[in-house]
Design a protein around this motif. Structure first.
Motif, short mmCIF file in Angstrom:
data_model
loop_
_atom_site.label_atom_id
_atom_site.label_comp_id
_atom_site.label_asym_id
_atom_site.label_seq_id
_atom_site.Cartn_x
_atom_site.Cartn_y
_atom_site.Cartn_z
N SER A 55 4.42 9.90 -5.49
CA SER A 55 3.45 8.93 -4.98
C SER A 55 4.15 7.76 -4.31
O SER A 55 5.16 7.24 -4.83
N THR B 99 -7.25 6.29 3.99
CA THR B 99 -7.42 5.79 2.62
C THR B 99 -7.64 4.28 2.48
O THR B 99 -8.19 3.85 1.46
N ILE B 100 -7.20 3.47 3.43
CA ILE B 100 -7.27 2.01 3.24
C ILE B 100 -8.43 1.43 4.04
O ILE B 100 -9.47 1.08 3.50
N ASP C 185 -6.64 9.69 -7.97
CA ASP C 185 -7.71 10.69 -7.89
C ASP C 185 -7.17 12.07 -8.28
O ASP C 185 -7.86 12.85 -8.95
N ASN D 266 -2.98 5.37 5.93
CA ASN D 266 -3.92 4.26 5.71
C ASN D 266 -5.22 4.46 6.47
O ASN D 266 -6.27 3.98 6.04
N SER E 150 -0.16 9.43 -1.36
CA SER E 150 -0.19 7.97 -1.35
C SER E 150 -0.59 7.43 -2.73
O SER E 150 -1.20 8.15 -3.53
N PRO E 151 -0.30 6.15 -2.98
CA PRO E 151 -0.71 5.56 -4.26
C PRO E 151 -2.22 5.44 -4.39
O PRO E 151 -2.73 5.19 -5.48
N GLN E 152 -2.93 5.61 -3.27
CA GLN E 152 -4.39 5.57 -3.32
C GLN E 152 -4.95 6.94 -3.71
O GLN E 152 -5.95 7.04 -4.42
N VAL E 153 -4.32 8.01 -3.24
CA VAL E 153 -4.80 9.38 -3.53
C VAL E 153 -4.34 9.84 -4.92
O VAL E 153 -5.06 10.56 -5.61
N SER F 262 -3.37 14.34 1.94
CA SER F 262 -4.71 13.87 1.58
C SER F 262 -5.14 14.53 0.26
O SER F 262 -4.52 15.49 -0.20
N THR G 197 0.81 -1.22 0.00
CA THR G 197 0.00 0.00 0.00
C THR G 197 0.84 1.26 0.00
O THR G 197 0.40 2.32 -0.43
N THR H 108 1.83 3.52 2.19
CA THR H 108 1.19 4.74 2.69
C THR H 108 1.30 4.87 4.21
O THR H 108 1.28 3.88 4.94
#
Lengths: 414, 137
Positions: free
Chosen positions: A356, A126-127, A337, A123, A331-334, A306, A118, A120
């Motif tokens: 990222s 985002t997780i 987007d 988390n 993060s790789p999650q944000v 964020s 992940t 990050t």
């Protein structure tokens, strides 16, 4: 430590040599810290950038990763803290091929162990945020303090080897913040001023962290004039953990275990109270700004940003041009987007870079400073400011707008 | 001062004998050290510029982030590390790092150990004793 049948089998090597090492490591740690027994945990979160691991740590991981699958896979959801690079921007940072090679090897080893990459330290945004009362084995001090304090979860600081052990055994020694009695306040902070800027929230964390001084301390804050946002609590907690090695705070009327002061200060208990105001926060910031009138680089990182922080930064940069390097780390999650919503493009159009899956201070900060000629650095992260002095930087803690203004004025501070 | 013995609440690792490097300050491998050169590098640290190679570090409290849990192992692999760590107050990260690196550490005293041990003194540490201790030789 008292062991159950499964833990005895783990220690005897009946579930393979890696789990045998893991439980032995945990018993050693638990014995030192006075744990009675183990507690089952829901997730593990591993901090393991390769600057910390070094070649020795990566070799160590690879030896375990070569075991048969039945002996090497984690048994609970196990995720990772930021890595030491964003491969897409490694050349821009002037990271060396050996650093990237080490990163690739570490990633391959963790994947072989069944770890979810992940990458990050946010988390909890985002997780999968932890639930109140849920026991965890989280690495990254910022993750631990936010999860304990804002979510009401239960975790100690679990360094990489211990978090990996928890992933493999599904448990952790029951000491520290897994215990009810360790979660009570140990001192009070009466605030006469409530910060607004993220940099001020971080500075408040620094001030309270210095008052705390060690891992056993649990501050309870009173006097806030509004409920802080998740990002404000993120910066406050990360700095509190960084400056003070603190893993849990309470904000009376805000955080879930302290709806009333009596919830965390039992009747008849007398605790020391520290008064903290704007002057204390400005004093901490001023100490870093001393004799620095310009910077070489601007960094927003630690914790990763964020989506809301990235949006704020993009709006500040619209119609402007950064003339020194400006990095925003998320993060790789944000990041997807940010790309999809055009935020990355707006920041890059202004000369900035969105990184990222990494964190600035975990990315060979000393080596990239030397390679790029960076010494003076502006950031709105108190945590980053606290860390980078040891890496040879002269960091300055400023609000995001002032950091952006500096980046657009060739580094000159106003 | 010679022969003075101070008992710790907990210990791990092996017996060690070396010169003490003492300060009333914290310890974090990531925040405070240039691990390649083997010196304290954070300018605000009371031991800034001092070499820690082969010394028994006698400090107040464990500080900083979780990286030390790996870094002690990495430092040991290159042979550039302190001989032992003696703290008034440990945190879990130091314990976890010492456990991985098989590093000598003791912590938890009745006195402020940074005031009890003279800087530069030859000291012996025995974490294997029933009551782990540090003794000034």
């Amino acid at each position: 430590m008292k062991l159950n049948d499964e833990e005895i089998a783990l220690r005897a090597g009946e579930l393979g040599p890696l789990r045998q090492w893991a439980i032995a490591h945990q018993i050693k740690v638990g014995d030192y810290l006075g744990a009675r027994d183990f507690v089952a945990v829901g997730q593990a979160h591993i901090m393991a950038d390769t600057e910390s691991l070094g070649a020795a740590g990566v070799d160590w991981l690879e030896r375990w990763a070569a075991l048969p699958a039945e002996h090497r896979l984690v048994r609970i959801p196990t995720i990772t803290d930021p890595r030491g690079t964003d491969f897409a921007h490694a050349a821009q940072l002037k990271q060396q091929p050996w650093m990237l090679d080490l990163e690739r090897r570490a990633i391959a080893a963790f994947e072989a162990l069944g770890v979810l990459m992940t990458d990050t330290c946010i988390n909890y945004q985002t997780i999968m945020p932890p639930v109140r009362g849920e026991h965890m084995a989280y690495g990254d001090t910022g993750v631990v303090i936010y999860s304990n304090s804002v979510c009401g979860a239960r975790s100690n600081f679990e360094g990489g080897p211990s978090a990996l052990s928890a992933g493999l055994t599904g448990r952790t020694p029951r000491y520290g913040y897994h215990l009810d009695e360790r979660r009570l306040a140990t001192f009070l902070v009466e605030l006469s001023w409530t910060p607004r800027e993220l940099s001020d929230w971080g500075a408040l964390g620094g001030v309270v962290g210095r008052l705390a001084g060690d891992y056993s301390q649990v501050p309870a804050l009173l006097g806030l004039d509004r409920v802080p946002s998740a990002d404000q609590l993120k910066h406050f907690g990360a700095a509190l953990a960084s400056f003070g090695s603190v893993a849990l705070f309470h904000m009376v009327g805000v955080t879930p275990e302290a709806m009333r002061l009596e919830d965390v200060v039992p009747a008849g208990t007398s605790l020391k109270t520290h008064d903290v105001g704007e002057v204390d926060i400005r004093a901490l910031q001023a100490r870093y700004a001393k004799d620095v009138d310009a910077v070489d680089v601007v960094v927003f990182s630690a914790p990763q940003l964020s989506l809301v922080e990235i949006r704020t930064l993009a709006a500040m940069l619209d119609g402007r041009r950064a003339t020194i390097p400006l990095f925003a780390v998320t993060s790789p999650q944000v990041k997807p987007d940010c790309d999809r919503m055009g935020l990355t493009a707006r920041i890059e159009a202004a000369g900035g870079t969105v990184l990222s899956g990494m964190c600035f201070y975990q990315s060979y900060a000393r080596e990239i400073a030397e390679a790029n000629g960076w010494s003076r650095l502006a950031t709105n992260s108190a945590k980053l400011t606290n860390i980078l002095g040891g890496y040879g930087y002269r960091p300055v803690l400023l609000p995001m707008e002032q950091c952006v203004a500096a980046a657009c004025a060739g580094g000159k501070l106003t | 001062m010679s022969g003075e013995i101070y008992y710790a609440a907990a210990g791990m690792g092996r017996k060690v004998r070396a010169k003490a490097l003492v300060a009333s300050d914290g310890f974090s491998a990531r925040y405070d050290l240039d691990r390649i050169r083997g010196v304290f590098s954070r300018p605000e640290h009371k031991l800034a510029g001092e070499s820690y190679q082969g010394r028994v570090l006698v400090l107040d409290a464990a500080k900083g982030g979780v990286a030390t849990a790996w870094m002690l192992h990495e430092m040991a692999s290159r042979g550039v590390m302190p001989a032992a760590l003696v703290l008034n107050r440990a945190n879990p990260i130091m314990v976890q790092g010492a456990a991985l690196a098989d590093f000598t550490m003791i912590s938890g005293f009745d006195v402020d150990i940074t005031h009890a041990i003279p800087n530069g003194a030859e000291v012996e540490i025995d974490p294997t004793a029933q009551r782990p201790f540090i003794r000034v030789i």
